[in-house]
Motif scaffolding. Structure first.
Motif, PDB file in Angstrom:
ATOM      1  N   LEU A   1       0.825  -1.204   0.000  1.00 37.37           N
ATOM      2  CA  LEU A   1       0.000   0.000   0.000  1.00 37.37           C
ATOM      3  C   LEU A   1       0.859   1.253   0.000  1.00 37.37           C
ATOM      4  CD1 LEU A   1      -2.776   1.354   0.205  1.00 37.37           C
ATOM      5  CD2 LEU A   1      -2.600   1.133   2.677  1.00 37.37           C
ATOM      6  N   LEU A   2       1.880   1.285   0.826  1.00 43.96           N
ATOM      7  CA  LEU A   2       2.761   2.456   0.852  1.00 43.96           C
ATOM      8  C   LEU A   2       3.506   2.641  -0.464  1.00 43.96           C
ATOM      9  CD1 LEU A   2       4.180   2.276   4.475  1.00 43.96           C
ATOM     10  CD2 LEU A   2       2.558   3.930   3.548  1.00 43.96           C
ATOM     11  N   ALA A   3       3.943   1.538  -1.074  1.00 41.46           N
ATOM     12  CA  ALA A   3       4.636   1.637  -2.365  1.00 41.46           C
ATOM     13  C   ALA A   3       3.698   2.164  -3.451  1.00 41.46           C
ATOM     14  CB  ALA A   3       5.197   0.275  -2.760  1.00 41.46           C
ATOM     15  N   SER A   4       2.461   1.693  -3.464  1.00 41.04           N
ATOM     16  CA  SER A   4       1.526   2.163  -4.492  1.00 41.04           C
ATOM     17  C   SER A   4       1.145   3.618  -4.272  1.00 41.04           C
ATOM     18  CB  SER A   4       0.280   1.281  -4.519  1.00 41.04           C
ATOM     19  OG  SER A   4      -0.430   1.379  -3.299  1.00 41.04           O
ATOM     20  N   LEU A   5       0.968   4.044  -3.023  1.00 39.68           N
ATOM     21  CA  LEU A   5       0.677   5.452  -2.756  1.00 39.68           C
ATOM     22  C   LEU A   5       1.843   6.346  -3.164  1.00 39.68           C
ATOM     23  CD1 LEU A   5      -1.102   5.234   0.706  1.00 39.68           C
ATOM     24  CD2 LEU A   5      -2.119   5.914  -1.464  1.00 39.68           C
ATOM     25  N   THR A   6       3.064   5.885  -2.900  1.00 35.15           N
ATOM     26  CA  THR A   6       4.239   6.652  -3.298  1.00 35.15           C
ATOM     27  C   THR A   6       4.309   6.772  -4.819  1.00 35.15           C
ATOM     28  OG1 THR A   6       5.429   5.906  -1.343  1.00 35.15           O
ATOM     29  CG2 THR A   6       6.755   6.768  -3.160  1.00 35.15           C
ATOM     30  N   ALA A   7       4.061   5.677  -5.524  1.00 38.94           N
ATOM     31  CA  ALA A   7       4.115   5.712  -6.988  1.00 38.94           C
ATOM     32  C   ALA A   7       3.041   6.629  -7.563  1.00 38.94           C
ATOM     33  CB  ALA A   7       3.958   4.299  -7.543  1.00 38.94           C
ATOM     34  N   VAL A   8       1.836   6.555  -7.023  1.00 41.30           N
ATOM     35  CA  VAL A   8       0.760   7.409  -7.533  1.00 41.30           C
ATOM     36  C   VAL A   8       1.069   8.878  -7.271  1.00 41.30           C
ATOM     37  CG1 VAL A   8      -1.656   8.053  -7.144  1.00 41.30           C
ATOM     38  CG2 VAL A   8      -1.041   5.664  -7.457  1.00 41.30           C
ATOM     39  N   ASN A   9       1.550   9.185  -6.072  1.00 45.00           N
ATOM     40  CA  ASN A   9       1.854  10.582  -5.758  1.00 45.00           C
ATOM     41  C   ASN A   9       3.069  11.101  -6.515  1.00 45.00           C
ATOM     42  OD1 ASN A   9      -0.241  11.186  -3.971  1.00 45.00           O
ATOM     43  ND2 ASN A   9       0.810  10.151  -2.303  1.00 45.00           N
ATOM     44  N   ALA A  10       3.968  10.222  -6.914  1.00 46.54           N
ATOM     45  CA  ALA A  10       5.174  10.663  -7.607  1.00 46.54           C
ATOM     46  C   ALA A  10       4.973  10.809  -9.112  1.00 46.54           C
ATOM     47  CB  ALA A  10       6.315   9.687  -7.348  1.00 46.54           C
ATOM     48  N   PHE A  11       4.090  10.024  -9.693  1.00 48.03           N
ATOM     49  CA  PHE A  11       4.001   9.992 -11.155  1.00 48.03           C
ATOM     50  C   PHE A  11       2.650  10.394 -11.717  1.00 48.03           C
ATOM     51  CE2 PHE A  11       7.184   6.657 -10.102  1.00 48.03           C
ATOM     52  CZ  PHE A  11       8.287   7.345 -10.558  1.00 48.03           C
ATOM     53  N   ALA A  12       1.648  10.639 -10.889  1.00 45.76           N
ATOM     54  CA  ALA A  12       0.323  10.953 -11.409  1.00 45.76           C
ATOM     55  C   ALA A  12       0.095  12.453 -11.455  1.00 45.76           C
ATOM     56  CB  ALA A  12      -0.749  10.302 -10.538  1.00 45.76           C
ATOM     57  N   ALA A  13      -0.527  12.873 -12.528  1.00 47.85           N
ATOM     58  CA  ALA A  13      -0.957  14.261 -12.680  1.00 47.85           C
ATOM     59  C   ALA A  13      -2.355  14.218 -13.283  1.00 47.85           C
ATOM     60  CB  ALA A  13      -0.008  15.041 -13.561  1.00 47.85           C
ATOM     61  N   GLY A  14      -3.351  14.188 -12.430  1.00 51.53           N
ATOM     62  CA  GLY A  14      -4.719  14.045 -12.906  1.00 51.53           C
ATOM     63  C   GLY A  14      -4.939  12.633 -13.412  1.00 51.53           C
ATOM     64  N   GLN A  15      -5.267  12.515 -14.685  1.00 49.40           N
ATOM     65  CA  GLN A  15      -5.529  11.214 -15.290  1.00 49.40           C
ATOM     66  C   GLN A  15      -4.349  10.697 -16.107  1.00 49.40           C
ATOM     67  OE1 GLN A  15      -8.333   9.295 -15.004  1.00 49.40           O
ATOM     68  NE2 GLN A  15      -9.117  10.736 -13.513  1.00 49.40           N
ATOM     69  N   SER A  16      -3.214  11.371 -16.046  1.00 45.00           N
ATOM     70  CA  SER A  16      -2.064  10.955 -16.854  1.00 45.00           C
ATOM     71  C   SER A  16      -0.811  10.844 -15.996  1.00 45.00           C
ATOM     72  CB  SER A  16      -1.835  11.960 -17.985  1.00 45.00           C
ATOM     73  OG  SER A  16      -1.538  13.219 -17.434  1.00 45.00           O
ATOM     74  N   LEU A  17       0.215  10.294 -16.594  1.00 48.41           N
ATOM     75  CA  LEU A  17       1.507  10.179 -15.917  1.00 48.41           C
ATOM     76  C   LEU A  17       2.334  11.427 -16.182  1.00 48.41           C
ATOM     77  CD1 LEU A  17       2.429   6.481 -16.715  1.00 48.41           C
ATOM     78  CD2 LEU A  17       1.557   7.404 -14.584  1.00 48.41           C
ATOM     79  N   ALA A  18       3.122  11.799 -15.183  1.00 50.73           N
ATOM     80  CA  ALA A  18       3.966  12.982 -15.323  1.00 50.73           C
ATOM     81  C   ALA A  18       5.344  12.691 -14.753  1.00 50.73           C
ATOM     82  CB  ALA A  18       3.341  14.163 -14.593  1.00 50.73           C
ATOM     83  N   VAL A  19       6.354  13.164 -15.449  1.00 52.16           N
ATOM     84  CA  VAL A  19       7.722  13.078 -14.948  1.00 52.16           C
ATOM     85  C   VAL A  19       8.170  14.509 -14.719  1.00 52.16           C
ATOM     86  CG1 VAL A  19      10.069  12.358 -15.464  1.00 52.16           C
ATOM     87  CG2 VAL A  19       8.149  10.946 -16.205  1.00 52.16           C
ATOM     88  N   ASP A  20       8.323  14.865 -13.443  1.00 54.03           N
ATOM     89  CA  ASP A  20       8.705  16.229 -13.112  1.00 54.03           C
ATOM     90  C   ASP A  20       9.635  16.216 -11.897  1.00 54.03           C
ATOM     91  OD1 ASP A  20       6.886  15.534 -11.173  1.00 54.03           O
ATOM     92  OD2 ASP A  20       5.420  17.066 -11.668  1.00 54.03           O
ATOM     93  N   ALA A  21       9.646  17.274 -11.139  1.00 51.95           N
ATOM     94  CA  ALA A  21      10.556  17.409 -10.002  1.00 51.95           C
ATOM     95  C   ALA A  21      10.295  16.370  -8.917  1.00 51.95           C
ATOM     96  CB  ALA A  21      10.443  18.806  -9.414  1.00 51.95           C
ATOM     97  N   ARG A  22       9.083  15.824  -8.881  1.00 51.53           N
ATOM     98  CA  ARG A  22       8.776  14.805  -7.874  1.00 51.53           C
ATOM     99  C   ARG A  22       9.626  13.562  -8.078  1.00 51.53           C
ATOM    100  NH1 ARG A  22       2.424  14.655  -8.565  1.00 51.53           N
ATOM    101  NH2 ARG A  22       3.143  14.677 -10.709  1.00 51.53           N
ATOM    102  N   LEU A  23       9.954  13.245  -9.323  1.00 57.76           N
ATOM    103  CA  LEU A  23      10.799  12.086  -9.597  1.00 57.76           C
ATOM    104  C   LEU A  23      12.202  12.310  -9.036  1.00 57.76           C
ATOM    105  CD1 LEU A  23      11.245   9.336 -10.898  1.00 57.76           C
ATOM    106  CD2 LEU A  23      11.771  10.516 -13.029  1.00 57.76           C
ATOM    107  N   ALA A  24      12.739  13.503  -9.211  1.00 54.78           N
ATOM    108  CA  ALA A  24      14.062  13.811  -8.656  1.00 54.78           C
ATOM    109  C   ALA A  24      14.036  13.725  -7.133  1.00 54.78           C
ATOM    110  CB  ALA A  24      14.501  15.202  -9.101  1.00 54.78           C
ATOM    111  N   ALA A  25      12.967  14.205  -6.522  1.00 61.38           N
ATOM    112  CA  ALA A  25      12.841  14.134  -5.067  1.00 61.38           C
ATOM    113  C   ALA A  25      12.766  12.691  -4.590  1.00 61.38           C
ATOM    114  CB  ALA A  25      11.603  14.905  -4.624  1.00 61.38           C
ATOM    115  N   LEU A  26      12.014  11.877  -5.303  1.00 62.01           N
ATOM    116  CA  LEU A  26      11.887  10.467  -4.938  1.00 62.01           C
ATOM    117  C   LEU A  26      13.220   9.741  -5.079  1.00 62.01           C
ATOM    118  CD1 LEU A  26       9.935   8.210  -4.095  1.00 62.01           C
ATOM    119  CD2 LEU A  26       9.516   7.797  -6.520  1.00 62.01           C
TER     120      LEU A  26
END
Length: 101
Positions: free
Chosen positions: A45-70
């Motif tokens: 559950l924690l891994a899936s929440l981390t992945a969703v919060n790191a890569f989701a932007a609305g209904q699509s995937l996003a690669v932004d500063a959150r990936l660098a932070a992760l």
């Protein structure tokens, strides 16, 4: 049924489920398989929440500063840094990534 009706129904179901947990006998909860399964579900559950919060932007995937932070936080965790250092490393990486972009 309106949206608020569904929200109240979901709240009641969640509360009832929580109350039913108190009725489970202690010997069932102390079983090694239950303990192992609960630990595994928590990690998943924690891994899936981390992945969703790191890569989701609305209904699509996003690669932004959150990936660098992760990634910075993962490196700090791998080096067994204290939690505060992990948080600061992630924040600094996100700030630098946003500054660059």
């Amino acid at each position: 049924m309106s949206l608020w009706g569904w929200v109240l129904l979901a709240c009641a179901a969640a509360y009832a489920t929580k109350l039913l947990g108190y009725l489970v006998p202690g010997r069932v909860l102390d079983h090694p398989r239950v303990t192992r399964t609960a630990g595994t579900l928590t990690i998943g559950l924690l891994a899936s929440l981390t992945a969703v919060n790191a890569f989701a932007a609305g209904q699509s995937l996003a690669v932004d500063a959150r990936l660098a932070a992760l990634l910075a936080a993962a490196v700090a965790l791998t080096l067994r840094a204290p939690f505060l250092v992990v948080v600061l490393a992630g924040a600094a990486a996100a700030a630098l990534a946003r500054l660059v972009v």
